[in-house]
Scaffold this active site. Sequence first.
Site, PDB file in Angstrom:
ATOM      1  N   ASP A 198       4.828  -1.989   5.784  1.00  0.00           N
ATOM      2  CA  ASP A 198       3.879  -2.640   4.886  1.00  0.00           C
ATOM      3  C   ASP A 198       3.548  -1.629   3.793  1.00  0.00           C
ATOM      4  OD1 ASP A 198       1.897  -4.507   3.965  1.00  0.00           O
ATOM      5  OD2 ASP A 198       0.394  -3.308   4.999  1.00  0.00           O
TER       6      ASP A 198
ATOM      7  N   ASP B  53       0.317  -1.585   1.242  1.00  0.00           N
ATOM      8  CA  ASP B  53      -1.097  -1.203   1.159  1.00  0.00           C
ATOM      9  C   ASP B  53      -1.652  -0.916   2.548  1.00  0.00           C
ATOM     10  OD1 ASP B  53      -2.112  -2.260  -1.847  1.00  0.00           O
ATOM     11  OD2 ASP B  53      -0.391  -3.323  -1.018  1.00  0.00           O
TER      12      ASP B  53
ATOM     13  N   ASP C  52      -0.660  -2.493   8.991  1.00  0.00           N
ATOM     14  CA  ASP C  52      -2.054  -2.209   9.366  1.00  0.00           C
ATOM     15  C   ASP C  52      -2.909  -3.468   9.455  1.00  0.00           C
ATOM     16  OD1 ASP C  52      -2.162  -2.625   6.520  1.00  0.00           O
ATOM     17  OD2 ASP C  52      -4.112  -1.636   6.513  1.00  0.00           O
TER      18      ASP C  52
END
Length: 219
Positions: A11, A13, A170
């Site tokens: 991922d 960000d 996240d």
Amino acid sequence: MTPPYKAVLFDLDGTLADTAPDLAAALNRMRLERGMDALPLAQLRPMASHGARGLIQVGFERSPDDPEYPVLRDEFLRNYANSICVHTRLFPGVGEILEHLGSRALPWGIVTNKVSNLTLQLLANLPMPGVPACVVSGDTTARPKPSPDPLLHAATLLELPASDCIYIGDDLRDMQAAHAAGMDAAAAAYGYCGHREPRRWGARYVLDEPLEFLQLGLV
């Protein structure tokens, strides 16, 4: 799939890069221009992985079904695009992971829900060792995460079965997308989700720091 994996997908960000300072600055510029106080980064940071939707909700208490939301979103995105990589950096340790993958000639890629124009603009300005073998953005496939489509598309670009890849993210939707794609997942507890939540997501691995990924001997 039994480790070692043949490719690593990240991922963006909150996992590969700490983009929260620039996202928060884009929102706070809007607040200051309206005579409102700037919000502290600590308050905005947990919403960074949710992009404009999450930040506008915190900054202006407007959800996507609010009539004012489209105007606020477009202004936020303009602000962010104009200062997209001022304070953004790779998370400590991520550079070492990318260097390790490069030394092993293992491909790595990015799968994000960030729209493609912002993804490519950020990557063009973010120094990192090596070049991703694939970049899949939120508008690359018809359905973004938590749909498995972006991860399956990334595996196709890498010419690998999804089960040969591992995805690091996240957010809960990252784990949901990986599970639906038949891909192992590692939860980046160092990101914007807080250290406790990821342990409830059913990830095969939980990383409190990026370099724990290398310590696990997965690649």
